[in-house]
Design a protein around this motif. Structure first.
Motif, short mmCIF file in Angstrom:
data_model
loop_
_atom_site.label_atom_id
_atom_site.label_comp_id
_atom_site.label_asym_id
_atom_site.label_seq_id
_atom_site.Cartn_x
_atom_site.Cartn_y
_atom_site.Cartn_z
N ASN A 2 55.04 31.20 49.31
CA ASN A 2 55.75 30.64 50.64
C ASN A 2 54.72 30.05 51.24
N ALA A 3 53.27 29.96 51.46
CA ALA A 3 52.80 29.43 52.34
C ALA A 3 52.56 27.57 51.97
N LYS A 4 52.50 27.21 53.70
CA LYS A 4 52.19 25.94 52.71
C LYS A 4 51.87 24.89 52.36
N LEU A 5 51.61 23.71 51.67
CA LEU A 5 51.00 23.73 50.50
C LEU A 5 50.48 22.25 51.27
N GLN A 6 48.38 22.22 51.31
CA GLN A 6 48.23 21.08 51.37
C GLN A 6 46.76 21.03 50.67
N ASP A 7 46.00 20.05 50.08
CA ASP A 7 45.71 19.62 49.42
C ASP A 7 44.44 20.46 49.10
N GLN A 8 44.25 21.21 50.69
CA GLN A 8 42.64 21.86 50.51
C GLN A 8 43.10 23.05 51.23
N VAL A 9 43.38 25.00 50.18
CA VAL A 9 43.81 26.08 50.34
C VAL A 9 42.46 26.79 50.36
N ILE A 10 42.39 27.75 51.02
CA ILE A 10 41.75 28.77 51.17
C ILE A 10 42.56 30.31 51.37
N VAL A 11 42.63 30.81 50.68
CA VAL A 11 43.41 31.95 50.16
C VAL A 11 42.92 33.21 51.06
N LEU A 12 43.45 33.85 51.91
CA LEU A 12 42.51 35.31 52.37
C LEU A 12 43.14 36.51 51.22
N MET A 13 42.02 36.73 50.21
CA MET A 13 42.55 38.32 49.94
C MET A 13 41.33 39.49 49.98
N HIS A 14 41.81 40.66 49.31
CA HIS A 14 40.48 41.88 50.01
C HIS A 14 40.17 42.59 48.70
N ASP A 15 39.50 42.20 48.37
CA ASP A 15 38.52 43.24 47.30
C ASP A 15 38.24 44.91 47.29
N GLY A 16 38.10 44.68 48.92
CA GLY A 16 37.11 46.69 49.16
C GLY A 16 38.15 47.76 48.86
N GLY A 17 37.93 48.81 48.70
CA GLY A 17 38.40 49.38 48.27
C GLY A 17 40.18 49.50 49.74
N GLY A 18 40.92 50.55 48.19
CA GLY A 18 42.01 50.33 48.12
C GLY A 18 43.06 49.54 47.66
N HIS A 19 42.56 48.62 47.34
CA HIS A 19 43.34 47.32 47.11
C HIS A 19 43.38 46.84 45.75
N GLU A 20 43.87 47.53 45.04
CA GLU A 20 44.41 47.60 44.03
C GLU A 20 45.32 47.08 43.04
N GLN A 21 46.33 46.55 44.59
CA GLN A 21 47.87 45.50 44.78
C GLN A 21 47.32 44.60 44.46
N THR A 22 46.65 44.19 44.90
CA THR A 22 45.76 42.41 44.70
C THR A 22 45.26 42.23 43.56
#
Length: 457
Positions: free
Chosen positions: A252-272
Motif C-alpha cells: 500500500n506504500a507509494k511507489l518510488q524509483d528509490q525505495v528503502i523498506v524498513l523491517m526488523h530481524d530482532g527478537g519477536g519478529h518471526e512474522q517479518t
C-alpha cells in the motif's frame, strides 16, 4: 592534566641525577646521538661494538629518517589548504553524481533493524534463495552476542549499518554525546568482528522527533551517513503484527524509483520472516533491482521536527569536544592518505600504515615521529619508559603508569594520562598529548584531497 608542581632545588638535582644514572645504566639508544649526554653515547657505542648487551635485545626498527622540511606556521589554514579542501569536496560531489547515475531506475533497498538475533539466519537464508541483497542496521550489544551472524551477513554480500549499541531512547536522545558514544561503541564491535567500519547509521525510531540540527550536522561532519526510510512495513508498530498485515503495508506504500523498506530481524519478529518472501516477489514483479545501501549515495532522511529543540533541553557539545572527537573521525572513512605532522617550524610526513586514527586521535610510533623531527629518544627496558629530548623540551613516557611527564626548564613538571601501546616492537603514542607535552600544542587538524595534516605551534 594535573596542575604543574614546583620542584625544590634539591629535588630537581636528585631527579636529574637519577635520570642520568638510569639512562647511562640501562637505556637502549634508538639510533641517534644525544648531544647533552656524551657519556651515554660513548657507552652505547662501546656496547654495540662489543656485540650488544641485554639492553639491546629489543629491536626498535624504524624507517630511514626523512629530510626535515621547514614550514611557515602562519600559513596554517591558508588559501592553499582551502583550495585542496574544495578540490576534495568537488571530487566527493562527482562521486555522488556518478553513483546516482548508476542507481537510476527502480531500485529497492531492503533494510533490517535491531539484529542480529536467531531470526537473522532465517532472513539470510531467504535472501540467499531469492538471490537478493539487503542492509542490516545492527545493535552493538547484539553483534557482540552473535558475532558469527555478523560474519554471515558480510559473507552473504550484504551491508552492515550502525543502529547504536542498545537502542535506549532516553540515553540516545538526552544528548548528542550519548548518541555518539553508542555509535562509536558499535563501530568498534563491528570492526573487531569484520576488520572494517561502516559509515551507515540509522537512528532508533528514526530521526523525526529525535534529531535536531546538531545530530544531523555533527554526524555528517564525522563522516557518517544517516538513513531513514520511505516505506515502513509496520512490523514493529505493536507486538506480533501478522505477516499479511506487514505485506499489505508494503504494497500500500507509494511507489518510488528509490525505495528503502524498513523491517526488523530482532527478537519477536518471526512474522517479518514469514512476510519477507512475498515482499521480495512483489518488488521483483514490478521490475525493481535489489541493492545494498552505500555511503556514496544520497541518504533518505525525514524532515526536521521544528519542535524537537523546544521539547528537549540538550546540552550543546563544546567546540573543544567537537574538534577532538568529531572532526578527525571523518578520516576513518576516507581513502588512505599520508599524514603530515608540523610542529616547531618543522614537518614530517607519515605514510599510510605508519599512523592510525583511534578514538578521534592520531597515534604513531614515538621514535619514528620524533627522530624525523630531529629529537633524541631513548628506551629503558628496565623501567619500560621512553625518554625524549627535543630542543629545550624533555619528557618521559612511563608505560607502566600510563603517564607522560614533561620536565620544564624552570623546574616545574606536568603529567598527562596516556594510553600507550607496544606494537611491532615500537611504542605508539597519541600525537596530541605528545606534542602538548613538548610545548607544541595542536592548533589545527585538517583532511584535504591529498593528505591529512596535524599542525602544532
Amino acid at each position: 592534566m594535573k596542575q604543574p608542581k614546583k620542584l625544590s632545588g634539591q629535588m630537581l638535582v636528585r631527579l636529574l641525577l637519577l635520570t642520568v644514572v638510569l639512562i647511562a645504566a640501562i637505556c637502549t639508544p634508538l639510533g641517534f646521538q644525544h648531544k647533552g649526554l656524551p657519556e651515554v653515547k660513548a657507552l652505547a657505542m662501546k656496547e654495540q661494538a662489543a656485540g650488544g648487551t641485554a639492553t639491546h635485545k629489543v629491536n626498535f626498527a624504524a624507517p630511514a629518517p626523512q629530510k626535515l622540511e621547514p614550514v611557515h606556521t602562519s600559513a596554517i589554514g591558508s588559501a592553499g589548504a582551502s583550495a585542496a579542501l574544495a578540490a576534495s569536496q568537488t571530487k566527493k560531489a562527482e562521486t555522488l553524481q556518478e553513483n546516482q547515475k548508476e542507481v537510476q531506475g527502480k531500485t529497492v533497498y531492503l533494510t533490517f533493524d535491531d539484529g542480529p538475533s536467531p531470526h537473522t539466519d532465517q532472513v539470510l537464508e531467504i535472501l540467499r534463495e531469492e538471490e537478493v541483497t539487503a542492509t542490516f542496521f545492527v545493535l552493538g550489544e547484539q553483534a557482540k552476542r552473535y558475532p558469527e551472524k555478523i560474519r554471515r551477513i558480510v559473507d552473504g554480500g550484504h551491508a552492515l549499518g550502525n543502529h547504536t549499541y542498545n537502542h535506549d531512547y532516553d540515553a540516545l536522545y538526552d544528548s548528542f554525546g550519548q548518541f555518539w558514544k553508542q555509535v562509536k561503541a558499535t563501530e568498534e564491535v563491528l570492526r573487531e568482528i569484520t576488520g572494517t567500519r561502516t559509515a551507515l547509521v540509522r537512528a532508533p525510531g528514526g530521526t523525526y522527533g529525535h534529531f535536531d540540527k546538531t545530530y544531523f550536522n555533527l554526524l555528517e561532519q564525522g563522516g557518517y551517513k544517516v538513513f531513514d526510510w520511505n516505506v515502513d512495513s509496520g512490523d514493529s508498530k505493536r507486538k506480533g503484527v501478522p505477516a499479511n498485515e506487514i505485506v499489505a503495508n508494503v504494497k500500500n506504500a507509494k511507489l518510488q524509483d528509490q525505495v528503502i523498506v524498513l523491517m526488523h530481524d530482532g527478537g519477536g519478529h518471526e512474522q517479518t520472516v514469514k512476510a519477507l518472501p512475498e515482499i521480495i516477489h512483489y518488488y521483483k514483479k514490478l521490475g525493481y533491482e535489489f541493492r545494498t545501501l552505500s555511503a556514496e549515495q544520497k541518504p533518505v532522511q525525514f524532515s526536521l521536527d521544528p519542535q524537537v529543540g523546544k521539547k528537549k533541553n540538550r546540552p550543546a557539545p563544546s567546540a573543544e569536544w567537537i574538534a577532538s572527537n568529531v572532526v578527525p573521525n571523518a578520516a576513518l572513512f576516507e581513502p588512505e592518505l599520508p599524514l603530515t605532522v608540523e610542529a616547531g617550524g618543522l614537518q614530517t610526513r607519515l605514510a599510510p600504515g605508519e599512523y592510525e586514527l583511534r578514538d578521534g586521535q592520531y597515534v604513531a610510533p614515538v621514535r619514528m615521529v620524533m627522530e624525523r623531527l630531529g629529537a633524541e629518544v631513548y628506551w629503558s627496558e628496565a623501567t619500560q619508559s621512553a625518554f625524549i629530548n627535543w630542543g629545550d623540551a624533555y619528557i618521559v613516557a612511563d608505560t607502566r603508569r600510563g603517564v607522560l611527564t614533561a620536565v620544564r626548564p624552570d623546574g616545574t613538571y606536568a603529567e598527562w594520562e596516556v594510553t600507550f601501546e607496544r606494537k611491532a616492537q615500537a611504542l605508539w603514542i597519541p600525537l596530541r598529548p605528545l606534542l602538548e607535552a613538548l610545548g607544541h600544542p595542536i592548533v589545527g587538524v585538517v583532511s584535504t584531497a591529498g593528505e591529512r595534516r596535524v599542525s602544532a605551534i
